[in-house]
Structure formats: C-alpha cells, structure tokens
Design a protein around this motif. Structure first.
Motif, PDB file in Angstrom:
ATOM      1  N   GLU A  75      31.232  78.305  40.217  1.00  0.00           N
ATOM      2  CA  GLU A  75      31.464  78.133  41.655  1.00  0.00           C
ATOM      3  C   GLU A  75      30.874  76.811  42.109  1.00  0.00           C
ATOM      4  OE1 GLU A  75      30.953  82.706  43.053  1.00  0.00           O
ATOM      5  OE2 GLU A  75      31.034  81.159  44.613  1.00  0.00           O
ATOM      6  N   SER A  96      42.782  87.297  38.387  1.00  0.00           N
ATOM      7  CA  SER A  96      41.703  87.441  39.368  1.00  0.00           C
ATOM      8  C   SER A  96      42.303  87.450  40.765  1.00  0.00           C
ATOM      9  CB  SER A  96      40.732  86.268  39.255  1.00  0.00           C
ATOM     10  OG  SER A  96      39.927  86.201  40.414  1.00  0.00           O
ATOM     11  N   ASN A 135      41.309  85.811  42.964  1.00  0.00           N
ATOM     12  CA  ASN A 135      41.330  84.408  43.393  1.00  0.00           C
ATOM     13  C   ASN A 135      42.693  83.758  43.197  1.00  0.00           C
ATOM     14  OD1 ASN A 135      38.417  83.877  44.043  1.00  0.00           O
ATOM     15  ND2 ASN A 135      38.230  84.676  41.975  1.00  0.00           N
ATOM     16  N   TYR A 173      39.642  81.378  48.148  1.00  0.00           N
ATOM     17  CA  TYR A 173      38.206  81.503  48.418  1.00  0.00           C
ATOM     18  C   TYR A 173      37.574  80.146  48.125  1.00  0.00           C
ATOM     19  CZ  TYR A 173      39.070  86.528  48.307  1.00  0.00           C
ATOM     20  OH  TYR A 173      39.563  87.784  48.563  1.00  0.00           O
ATOM     21  N   VAL A 201      36.007  78.123  44.409  1.00  0.00           N
ATOM     22  CA  VAL A 201      36.574  78.581  43.127  1.00  0.00           C
ATOM     23  C   VAL A 201      37.993  78.029  42.909  1.00  0.00           C
ATOM     24  CG1 VAL A 201      35.197  80.672  42.856  1.00  0.00           C
ATOM     25  CG2 VAL A 201      37.297  80.753  44.208  1.00  0.00           C
ATOM     26  N   SER A 202      38.274  76.860  43.483  1.00  0.00           N
ATOM     27  CA  SER A 202      39.659  76.363  43.453  1.00  0.00           C
ATOM     28  C   SER A 202      40.159  76.129  42.032  1.00  0.00           C
ATOM     29  CB  SER A 202      39.782  75.082  44.282  1.00  0.00           C
ATOM     30  OG  SER A 202      38.925  74.088  43.760  1.00  0.00           O
ATOM     31  N   ALA A 207      40.648  79.435  40.334  1.00  0.00           N
ATOM     32  CA  ALA A 207      41.828  80.072  40.930  1.00  0.00           C
ATOM     33  C   ALA A 207      43.110  79.453  40.396  1.00  0.00           C
ATOM     34  CB  ALA A 207      41.777  79.929  42.452  1.00  0.00           C
TER      35      ALA A 207
END
Lengths: 258, 88
Positions: free
Chosen positions: A107, A153, A155, A160, A163-164, A167
């Motif tokens: 993160e 996930s 994500n 969010y 966490v790009s 994701a």
C-alpha cells in the motif's frame, strides 16, 4: 498440522477429490493454507509453493507424505513456475486444478512508489499467475480438462486509494480469466475467478478498529468474511457442481459492493 | 540424447491425421503451414513435445508459430535438448 474439525471433511467429501491433483500457489499461510488443508481433507493430492517453508508446510509434509508436495518458488521469478509444474506432474502424474492464490500487497500512493516496486507488484500478481496458468493448462489439455480458479480482489471491482498498482494487476487477472475461459473451454478447462472482499487475514489484522467497524457497518451481511467463506467459493468452482460455470468472477464480500 | 526429429515427425503425422488428413510424407524442408497446421495444432505440437522431450525452445521472443519448416523445428528442439543436457 492442527486438525480443524470444520475442515476435516466427511467421507462423502473425501471421495470428491480422491486421486485428483491440485496446485495452489502460496499455500504456506493465509487463504492458501486454508485451501491446502481443505483440499487435503477432501482427498486431493495437493502441490504448493511459497518463498520459504512455514511451520504449516513442514507439518503437512510429515502428515501427508504421499499427497502433499511443496517447493520453494519465488513469484518474482515467474519462469520457475514451469519447472515447478513439471515436478508436480512427475510426482503426481496429473493435474486437475490450479488455484492462483499467491500474491503480494503493497500500500502506497502511486506518487511515491518506486518503479521497481511497481514492476514487482505486477510481476507477482499478474505475470506469475499467467505463467503458472500456461504451464498448468498445457498439462490439463493433454489429459482432457481441468479447472483454474484465480484469486482476484475487491480492489479490482472498486477503487481504493493506495492500492492502484495492486488493483491494476487484479483487474488484469479478471480480464485474463474471461478471455482464457473462451480459449480453453473447448479443451474442457474451466477458468473462473473468486473476488474476495475483506476477510480475516494477516492483512486485515493490522487494520484500525474504526476501519474494520466501518466495513462491517457497510456490509449487508454485517461482518468480514472468514477465509473459509472464500475457500467455499473456490471449492465450489473446482467441483463438478460448477461444471457449466466458466469465465465468471464470483464476488465474496457479504454484499459490500452490491 | 533423445531424437527430436523422430518425435516431431510422429507428432505432426498424428495431428494431420487427427484433423482428417492422410499421413504426410515429411522431410526437413516440408512447409508446416502447407501441411495444414493451424495455430491450435502448433499449440498441441508444442505441448506434446514438452511432455515427451522435457524442453520448450520457445520461451524467448520467438514463437513456435513462426517456424516455417520441419527442419526449423528439428533445429530448435535439438538446440534446446543440447542446452538442457549441457546444464544437467
């Protein structure tokens, strides 16, 4: 290995996987460990890898000498997945299920993430599962079919902050799932993904109590998932009960994203 | 060392016959696309050879579908077998 009464399996369940062979990446801890335990309890032969052996791995090797296989493989070196699959085929003689479970999370805002960290996140969470899938699918097609379950996930479904990159990799895995399902359907190989929301794990253990309470409040079913909730979905998609299900992403989040 | 040419030719014959064709006469200069090999048949050939010979020469930039003749394939597999045996 500690025997969990909920996952020891009934006689009927044990025959469900009898003689079938599963590869679970990252089976030394967390969800991967739960999957390994439940597949073994259902009578599967299980092969897994992780960077290093956990106590669980050591205990499982002693408790299931003929049906559990572990090797040290680093997701940062995806080409080694092919050697692992070759070894699994030599040891067990077939391959019926692949669960792409292993992954790494980091993160950090994209602004500050070092390029090498970006590369290693994509390598571990997207390139490595693709390479492992290629090696496994080659074995599966020779024996007439199989099932692949990718662990995605939440994500990949909702945004969010922080966490790009993770994701992006997980959304890539979902896209891979759909296209590969089309490519492999004619070979009797089903490809699906399971998209877990927040579930009790080492990752969420570090979550502040207020964040956890907020997620629980926003989840229609009122709690975080247990790893077993996610494992249930994986086992369903791996089973003959899902023999007409392919190319799908099954979200297991208690309704958080509905 | 394993004989790549024999295995490759046997697999090609199996694939062509599996698609309903007659067993082709093969030489090192036989054109693969001319035999009617499709991309899926190339995939089966690659998988079959990896299972039988334990090597896959197409892990770099070049794909098996870029091979033009039986001889190209034999050279690729012979080289990969030699490299594997040198590593062992």
């Amino acid at each position: 290995m500690t025997e969990n009464p909920d996952t020891s399996g009934t006689t009927a369940e044990k025959t469900a996987g009898e003689g079938r062979v599963a590869v679970v990446s990252g089976g030394s801890r967390g969800l991967g460990r739960v999957l390994v335990e439940r597949l073994l309890a259902d009578g599967w032969h299980v092969a897994t890898f992780s960077r290093s052996a956990s106590d669980f791995v050591t205990e499982a090797m002693a408790a299931h000498p003929g049906s559990f296989h572990w090797e040290a493989v680093d997701l940062g070196e995806p080409e080694t997945a092919r050697t692992f699959v070759r070894n699994v085929h030599r040891v067990f003689g077939r391959l019926d299920l692949l669960v792409n479970n292993a992954g790494i999370v980091r993160e950090e805002l994209l602004f500050t993430m070092p390029p090498k960290a970006i590369e290693s996140l994509i390598t571990a969470n997207l390139v490595a599962p693709i390479m492992l899938t290629q090696a496994c699918a080659r074995v599966m097609t020779r024996q007439g079919g199989g099932a692949i379950v990718n662990i995605s996930s939440i994500n990949a479904v909702r945004g969010y902050r922080g966490v790009s990159v993770y994701a992006a990799a997980k959304a890539g895995l979902d896209g891979f799932t759909r296209s590969l399902a089309r490519e492999l359907g004619g070979h009797g190989i089903r490809v699906n993904s399971v998209v877990p929301g927040y579930f009790d794990s080492a990752m969420t253990a570090e979550m502040p109590a207020a964040s956890r309470a907020r997620i629980e409040r926003r989840t229609p079913l009122g709690r975080l998932a247990a790893a077993d909730d996610v494992a249930d979905a994986v086992l369903y998609l791996s089973s003959p009960r899902a023999e007409f299900v392919t190319g799908q992403s099954m979200v297991i989040d208690g309704g958080l994203t509905c | 060392m394993l004989n790549a040419r024999e295995s490759i030719e046997a697999e090609i014959v199996r694939l062509v016959q599996g698609a309903g064709g007659d067993a082709p006469a093969l030489s090192l200069t036989t054109d693969l696309v001319g035999l009617g090999l499709t991309s899926l048949m190339f995939a089966e050939l690659l998988i079959g050879m990896e299972m039988e010979l334990g090597v896959d020469p197409f892990q770099g930039e070049t794909s098996i579908v870029e091979m033009r003749t039986v001889g190209d394939l034999v050279t690729a597999y012979d080289d990969a077998l030699a490299a594997a045996s040198a590593r062992a």
